[in-house]
Design a protein around this motif. Structure first.
Motif, PDB file in Angstrom:
ATOM      1  N   CYS A 183      42.322  46.467  48.134  1.00 46.22           N
ATOM      2  CA  CYS A 183      42.564  45.041  48.350  1.00 46.22           C
ATOM      3  C   CYS A 183      43.521  44.868  49.521  1.00 46.22           C
ATOM      4  CB  CYS A 183      43.164  44.422  47.087  1.00 46.22           C
ATOM      5  SG  CYS A 183      43.735  42.715  47.315  1.00 46.22           S
ATOM      6  N   HIS A 184      43.130  44.017  50.478  1.00 45.25           N
ATOM      7  CA  HIS A 184      43.957  43.838  51.675  1.00 45.25           C
ATOM      8  C   HIS A 184      45.329  43.267  51.346  1.00 45.25           C
ATOM      9  CE1 HIS A 184      42.108  39.859  51.213  1.00 45.25           C
ATOM     10  NE2 HIS A 184      43.156  39.394  51.856  1.00 45.25           N
ATOM     11  N   LYS A 185      45.453  42.533  50.254  1.00 42.63           N
ATOM     12  CA  LYS A 185      46.757  41.972  49.889  1.00 42.63           C
ATOM     13  C   LYS A 185      47.699  43.032  49.315  1.00 42.63           C
ATOM     14  CE  LYS A 185      46.008  37.174  49.637  1.00 42.63           C
ATOM     15  NZ  LYS A 185      46.565  35.953  49.097  1.00 42.63           N
ATOM     16  N   THR A 186      47.149  44.183  48.916  1.00 41.53           N
ATOM     17  CA  THR A 186      48.008  45.242  48.367  1.00 41.53           C
ATOM     18  C   THR A 186      48.295  46.327  49.394  1.00 41.53           C
ATOM     19  OG1 THR A 186      46.194  46.579  47.455  1.00 41.53           O
ATOM     20  CG2 THR A 186      47.094  44.825  46.045  1.00 41.53           C
ATOM     21  N   LEU A 187      47.654  46.274  50.559  1.00 40.98           N
ATOM     22  CA  LEU A 187      47.922  47.268  51.604  1.00 40.98           C
ATOM     23  C   LEU A 187      49.379  47.173  52.035  1.00 40.98           C
ATOM     24  CD1 LEU A 187      44.769  46.915  53.861  1.00 40.98           C
ATOM     25  CD2 LEU A 187      45.389  48.889  52.462  1.00 40.98           C
ATOM     26  N   GLY A 188      50.023  48.304  52.202  1.00 43.86           N
ATOM     27  CA  GLY A 188      51.415  48.330  52.633  1.00 43.86           C
ATOM     28  C   GLY A 188      52.408  47.995  51.545  1.00 43.86           C
ATOM     29  N   THR A 189      51.945  47.808  50.318  1.00 39.35           N
ATOM     30  CA  THR A 189      52.861  47.551  49.206  1.00 39.35           C
ATOM     31  C   THR A 189      53.080  48.853  48.436  1.00 39.35           C
ATOM     32  OG1 THR A 189      51.171  47.029  47.551  1.00 39.35           O
ATOM     33  CG2 THR A 189      51.898  45.206  48.982  1.00 39.35           C
ATOM     34  N   GLU A 190      53.956  48.801  47.465  1.00 36.93           N
ATOM     35  CA  GLU A 190      54.198  49.984  46.636  1.00 36.93           C
ATOM     36  C   GLU A 190      53.124  50.183  45.584  1.00 36.93           C
ATOM     37  OE1 GLU A 190      57.920  51.059  45.405  1.00 36.93           O
ATOM     38  OE2 GLU A 190      58.879  50.503  47.289  1.00 36.93           O
ATOM     39  N   THR A 191      52.243  49.185  45.421  1.00 37.05           N
ATOM     40  CA  THR A 191      51.202  49.276  44.399  1.00 37.05           C
ATOM     41  C   THR A 191      49.831  48.909  44.972  1.00 37.05           C
ATOM     42  OG1 THR A 191      51.721  47.034  43.678  1.00 37.05           O
ATOM     43  CG2 THR A 191      52.747  48.849  42.442  1.00 37.05           C
ATOM     44  N   PRO A 192      49.320  49.694  45.931  1.00 32.76           N
ATOM     45  CA  PRO A 192      47.973  49.403  46.413  1.00 32.76           C
ATOM     46  C   PRO A 192      46.981  49.529  45.267  1.00 32.76           C
ATOM     47  CG  PRO A 192      48.779  51.473  47.325  1.00 32.76           C
ATOM     48  CD  PRO A 192      49.890  50.883  46.530  1.00 32.76           C
ATOM     49  N   ALA A 193      45.934  48.688  45.319  1.00 35.46           N
ATOM     50  CA  ALA A 193      44.962  48.651  44.227  1.00 35.46           C
ATOM     51  C   ALA A 193      43.557  48.513  44.796  1.00 35.46           C
ATOM     52  CB  ALA A 193      45.268  47.476  43.299  1.00 35.46           C
ATOM     53  N   ILE A 194      42.594  48.976  44.033  1.00 35.49           N
ATOM     54  CA  ILE A 194      41.198  48.828  44.420  1.00 35.49           C
ATOM     55  C   ILE A 194      40.837  47.351  44.362  1.00 35.49           C
ATOM     56  CG2 ILE A 194      38.809  49.380  43.792  1.00 35.49           C
ATOM     57  CD1 ILE A 194      39.868  52.052  42.681  1.00 35.49           C
ATOM     58  N   CYS A 195      40.136  46.891  45.357  1.00 36.81           N
ATOM     59  CA  CYS A 195      39.701  45.501  45.450  1.00 36.81           C
ATOM     60  C   CYS A 195      38.768  45.165  44.288  1.00 36.81           C
ATOM     61  CB  CYS A 195      38.986  45.304  46.783  1.00 36.81           C
ATOM     62  SG  CYS A 195      38.172  43.707  46.964  1.00 36.81           S
ATOM     63  N   ARG A 196      39.017  44.042  43.618  1.00 33.40           N
ATOM     64  CA  ARG A 196      38.186  43.612  42.498  1.00 33.40           C
ATOM     65  C   ARG A 196      36.768  43.317  42.964  1.00 33.40           C
ATOM     66  NH1 ARG A 196      37.134  44.383  37.467  1.00 33.40           N
ATOM     67  NH2 ARG A 196      39.355  44.346  37.065  1.00 33.40           N
ATOM     68  N   GLY A 197      36.625  42.755  44.148  1.00 32.51           N
ATOM     69  CA  GLY A 197      35.288  42.481  44.660  1.00 32.51           C
ATOM     70  C   GLY A 197      34.473  43.749  44.804  1.00 32.51           C
ATOM     71  N   PHE A 198      35.102  44.824  45.265  1.00 30.58           N
ATOM     72  CA  PHE A 198      34.420  46.109  45.364  1.00 30.58           C
ATOM     73  C   PHE A 198      34.172  46.684  43.974  1.00 30.58           C
ATOM     74  CE2 PHE A 198      34.380  50.732  45.525  1.00 30.58           C
ATOM     75  CZ  PHE A 198      33.344  50.947  46.425  1.00 30.58           C
ATOM     76  N   ALA A 199      35.184  46.612  43.107  1.00 26.93           N
ATOM     77  CA  ALA A 199      35.072  47.197  41.764  1.00 26.93           C
ATOM     78  C   ALA A 199      33.980  46.526  40.928  1.00 26.93           C
ATOM     79  CB  ALA A 199      36.410  47.094  41.035  1.00 26.93           C
ATOM     80  N   ASP A 200      33.682  45.274  41.206  1.00 21.88           N
ATOM     81  CA  ASP A 200      32.642  44.565  40.468  1.00 21.88           C
ATOM     82  C   ASP A 200      31.278  44.663  41.141  1.00 21.88           C
ATOM     83  OD1 ASP A 200      34.410  43.792  38.527  1.00 21.88           O
ATOM     84  OD2 ASP A 200      34.701  41.767  39.338  1.00 21.88           O
ATOM     85  N   GLY A 201      31.230  45.233  42.316  1.00 19.79           N
ATOM     86  CA  GLY A 201      29.991  45.285  43.088  1.00 19.79           C
ATOM     87  C   GLY A 201      29.052  46.399  42.666  1.00 19.79           C
ATOM     88  N   PRO A 202      27.887  46.431  43.279  1.00 16.86           N
ATOM     89  CA  PRO A 202      26.870  47.413  42.901  1.00 16.86           C
ATOM     90  C   PRO A 202      27.232  48.850  43.267  1.00 16.86           C
ATOM     91  CG  PRO A 202      26.161  46.156  44.808  1.00 16.86           C
ATOM     92  CD  PRO A 202      27.408  45.518  44.310  1.00 16.86           C
ATOM     93  N   ASP A 203      28.214  49.038  44.147  1.00 15.45           N
ATOM     94  CA  ASP A 203      28.586  50.395  44.561  1.00 15.45           C
ATOM     95  C   ASP A 203      29.752  50.965  43.768  1.00 15.45           C
ATOM     96  OD1 ASP A 203      26.691  50.863  46.702  1.00 15.45           O
ATOM     97  OD2 ASP A 203      27.724  49.217  47.709  1.00 15.45           O
ATOM     98  N   GLN A 204      30.226  50.249  42.772  1.00 13.54           N
ATOM     99  CA  GLN A 204      31.380  50.705  42.000  1.00 13.54           C
ATOM    100  C   GLN A 204      31.170  52.076  41.365  1.00 13.54           C
ATOM    101  OE1 GLN A 204      31.859  48.906  38.030  1.00 13.54           O
ATOM    102  NE2 GLN A 204      30.294  47.466  38.716  1.00 13.54           N
ATOM    103  N   GLY A 205      29.947  52.376  40.977  1.00 15.69           N
ATOM    104  CA  GLY A 205      29.657  53.653  40.338  1.00 15.69           C
ATOM    105  C   GLY A 205      29.745  54.840  41.269  1.00 15.69           C
TER     106      GLY A 205
END
Length: 125
Positions: free
Chosen positions: A83-105
């Motif tokens: 997630c672009h909003k978590t880049l450069g923070t202490e807690t970067p996270a996988i983007c929810r849009g990607f995690a819910d998409g067809p390529d998540q697997g």
């Protein structure tokens, strides 16, 4: 996921670099920045942020085809999009849009965290 940090081992594996779009680069060890080194949990955004690149339209004003290229690279490397909003923070996270998409697997981090029950949702900043 880096469990060495939890034990206090000084030898840490190399991490892959994340590019400016939040996609891990190729080569090196598996990228564990979205994983908490103390708990082994993998962070994923609990919801899409307001400017998520996976919302319809082009809210981030990216070059045409940029999102498709990021997803293609993540797919090819079994990676993920941060997630672009978590880049450069202490807690970067996988983007929810990607995690819910067809390529998540295809994401190694998502597959392992789901299988092990170590996926942790966080609120995007």
């Amino acid at each position: 996921m880096n469990r060495n940090a939890a034990r206090g081992d000084s030898k840490m594996p190399m991490r892959r670099r994340i590019d400016e779009d939040g996609v891990e680069s190729e080569g090196g060890e598996p990228y564990d920045e979205v994983a908490d080194p103390l708990t082994g949990t993998v962070r994923v955004c609990a919801r899409r942020c307001n400017t998520c690149i996976f919302h319809p339209g082009n809210l981030m004003h990216l070059q045409p085809g940029r999102v498709a290229a990021m997803v293609t690279r993540a797919r090819q490397t079994e990676g993920h999009v941060v997630c672009h909003k978590t880049l450069g923070t202490e807690t970067p996270a996988i983007c929810r849009g990607f995690a819910d998409g067809p390529d998540q697997g295809r994401s190694l981090a998502l597959r392992l965290a789901r299988a092990l029950g170590t996926l942790r949702e966080i609120s995007p900043p």
